[in-house]
Design a protein around this motif. Sequence first.
Motif, short mmCIF file in Angstrom:
data_model
loop_
_atom_site.label_atom_id
_atom_site.label_comp_id
_atom_site.label_asym_id
_atom_site.label_seq_id
_atom_site.Cartn_x
_atom_site.Cartn_y
_atom_site.Cartn_z
N SER A 134 0.90 -1.33 0.04
CA SER A 134 -0.07 -0.17 0.08
C SER A 134 0.92 1.61 -0.03
CB SER A 134 -1.13 0.00 1.24
OG SER A 134 -2.05 0.84 1.23
N MET A 135 0.82 2.14 1.00
CA MET A 135 1.56 3.15 1.17
C MET A 135 3.28 2.91 1.14
SD MET A 135 1.86 6.55 3.91
CE MET A 135 2.88 5.37 4.88
N GLY A 136 3.40 1.69 1.59
CA GLY A 136 4.91 1.02 1.71
C GLY A 136 5.48 1.18 0.25
N GLY A 137 4.22 0.67 -0.60
CA GLY A 137 4.60 0.42 -2.12
C GLY A 137 5.17 1.78 -2.56
N ALA A 138 4.54 2.73 -2.40
CA ALA A 138 4.79 4.10 -2.79
C ALA A 138 6.21 4.37 -2.06
CB ALA A 138 3.91 5.32 -2.38
N ILE A 139 6.53 4.25 -1.06
CA ILE A 139 7.94 4.50 -0.31
C ILE A 139 8.99 3.62 -0.92
CG2 ILE A 139 9.02 4.26 2.07
CD1 ILE A 139 6.51 4.72 3.40
N VAL A 140 8.88 2.45 -0.98
CA VAL A 140 9.93 1.70 -1.76
C VAL A 140 10.16 2.13 -3.27
CG1 VAL A 140 9.60 -0.40 -0.20
CG2 VAL A 140 8.55 -0.32 -2.36
N THR A 141 9.12 2.69 -3.76
CA THR A 141 9.31 3.21 -5.23
C THR A 141 10.03 4.38 -5.16
OG1 THR A 141 7.41 2.36 -5.91
CG2 THR A 141 7.87 3.93 -6.83
N CYS A 142 9.83 5.29 -4.13
CA CYS A 142 10.78 6.58 -4.12
C CYS A 142 11.94 6.26 -3.57
CB CYS A 142 9.80 7.33 -2.91
SG CYS A 142 8.37 8.20 -3.42
N PHE A 143 12.34 5.45 -2.82
CA PHE A 143 13.53 4.81 -2.50
C PHE A 143 14.49 4.15 -3.68
CE2 PHE A 143 16.94 1.90 -0.89
CZ PHE A 143 17.49 2.75 0.06
N VAL A 157 2.94 -4.67 -3.32
CA VAL A 157 1.84 -5.38 -2.92
C VAL A 157 0.67 -4.31 -2.85
CG1 VAL A 157 0.72 -6.79 -1.14
CG2 VAL A 157 3.06 -7.00 -1.65
N ALA A 158 -0.26 -4.40 -3.81
CA ALA A 158 -1.43 -3.42 -3.77
C ALA A 158 -0.73 -1.86 -3.43
CB ALA A 158 -2.48 -3.47 -2.61
N PRO A 159 0.13 -1.73 -4.27
CA PRO A 159 1.11 -0.18 -4.15
C PRO A 159 0.22 0.99 -4.28
CG PRO A 159 1.42 -1.38 -6.20
CD PRO A 159 0.64 -2.13 -5.48
N ALA A 160 0.38 2.04 -3.50
CA ALA A 160 -0.21 3.18 -3.71
C ALA A 160 0.65 4.05 -4.85
CB ALA A 160 -0.21 4.13 -2.47
N GLY A 161 0.13 5.26 -5.29
CA GLY A 161 1.15 6.04 -6.08
C GLY A 161 0.56 5.99 -7.61
N MET A 162 -0.43 5.12 -7.40
CA MET A 162 -1.16 5.19 -9.02
C MET A 162 -2.98 5.34 -9.16
SD MET A 162 1.05 1.89 -10.32
CE MET A 162 1.46 1.42 -8.58
N THR A 253 7.83 -6.79 -9.41
CA THR A 253 6.73 -7.54 -9.17
C THR A 253 5.77 -6.75 -8.69
OG1 THR A 253 8.11 -9.61 -9.34
CG2 THR A 253 5.67 -9.77 -8.50
N ALA A 254 4.49 -6.58 -8.99
CA ALA A 254 3.24 -6.20 -8.52
C ALA A 254 2.29 -7.05 -8.37
CB ALA A 254 2.94 -4.91 -9.24
N VAL A 255 1.70 -7.13 -7.13
CA VAL A 255 0.55 -8.10 -6.78
C VAL A 255 -0.66 -7.59 -6.30
CG1 VAL A 255 -0.36 -10.23 -5.57
CG2 VAL A 255 2.10 -9.94 -6.09
N ALA A 286 -9.32 -11.19 -3.28
CA ALA A 286 -8.48 -10.69 -2.20
C ALA A 286 -9.02 -9.21 -2.61
CB ALA A 286 -7.27 -10.55 -2.73
N GLY A 287 -9.14 -8.56 -1.31
CA GLY A 287 -9.21 -7.05 -1.17
C GLY A 287 -7.93 -6.30 -0.79
N HIS A 288 -8.17 -5.27 -0.13
CA HIS A 288 -6.93 -4.53 0.21
C HIS A 288 -5.97 -5.20 1.37
CE1 HIS A 288 -4.08 -1.29 -0.16
NE2 HIS A 288 -4.32 -0.81 1.26
N GLY A 289 -6.69 -5.90 2.12
CA GLY A 289 -5.96 -6.78 3.24
C GLY A 289 -5.29 -7.99 2.87
#
Length: 304
Positions: A134-143, A157-162, A253-255, A286-289
């Motif tokens: 989720s937001m962690g997806g955005a963070i690792v993308t920035c990193f 995993v269900a990444p934010a930023g899109m 890889t995106a899930v 699967a939902g967001h969790g």
Amino acid sequence: MTLLGGALALAALGAAALPAWREARRQRTPDLQVSAPGQFAELSQGRTHYQWSGPEDAPVVVCVHGLTTPSFVWRGLIPHLTAAGAQVLSYDLYGRGFSDAPRGRQTGAFFTRQLSDLLEHEGIDTPVTLVGYSMGGAIVTCFAAAHPDRVLRLALVAPAGMGHDLGPIARFTTGVPILGDWLFHMGYPRQLRAGIEAERALPSSVQGIADLQLAQLDRRGFLRSVLSSLRGVLRAPLQEEHRKIAGARIPVTAVWGREDKVIPLSALATLTQWNRTARQEVIDGAGHGLTYTHTDQLARALDL
């Protein structure tokens, strides 16, 4: 001033002070840290809680959680990763779990610095695999966009930023100062509780996750940090960052969860436009969790 006017003024002052009064009644971070598992690192922006799992000297996988659920969200997935031969580093983002809640805008650069500081603190100077939820997806993308030489592989995993939808309160308060702050502190806890309770009956690889999530609302600095992240790292799409990652040829890889209402499946097509080399998987039902409701399927899809 008339008696009625005075009463209205007092009522307005009382209403304005209510969020601060509620915040003062919440648990202080130092009090929570006393009983925390794992370890703490004194980093440049604050104290960070972290834990290691798995065999020493194994390839390092770093797990970065999302907006409101701290690092305990990984408890079900970590055994899969360690069984596959990884050494897993999980930690609490600032304002969540047992980490400090420093003030200031929680931008991508803010969280990139926390992760960079932690890797340096732990003496990790070789490229690592990053898993962001989720937001962690955005963070690792920035990193990864800022430090491509430090990333071996990226798992989202269900990444934010899109594109995402965190509800009407979050949408309104993101762009409105003062009034937005008041409304967020007064209304968002109810919205978050409702979302957590709606998933309480779902199967979970993390025991008691609903109660663990609800407990975050009782820690001081949590709501302020969530709002700061909404106005920071979650404010804008990460098209430029994803294009940089593609240019650096970092494997991605995106899930996704097919029934995810927070990060819609349409984001899959967006990522495809930004990075045509990304491998993408969808978990039916699967939902967001999905990190804790569909852990086995997620582990297979990530294939780390």
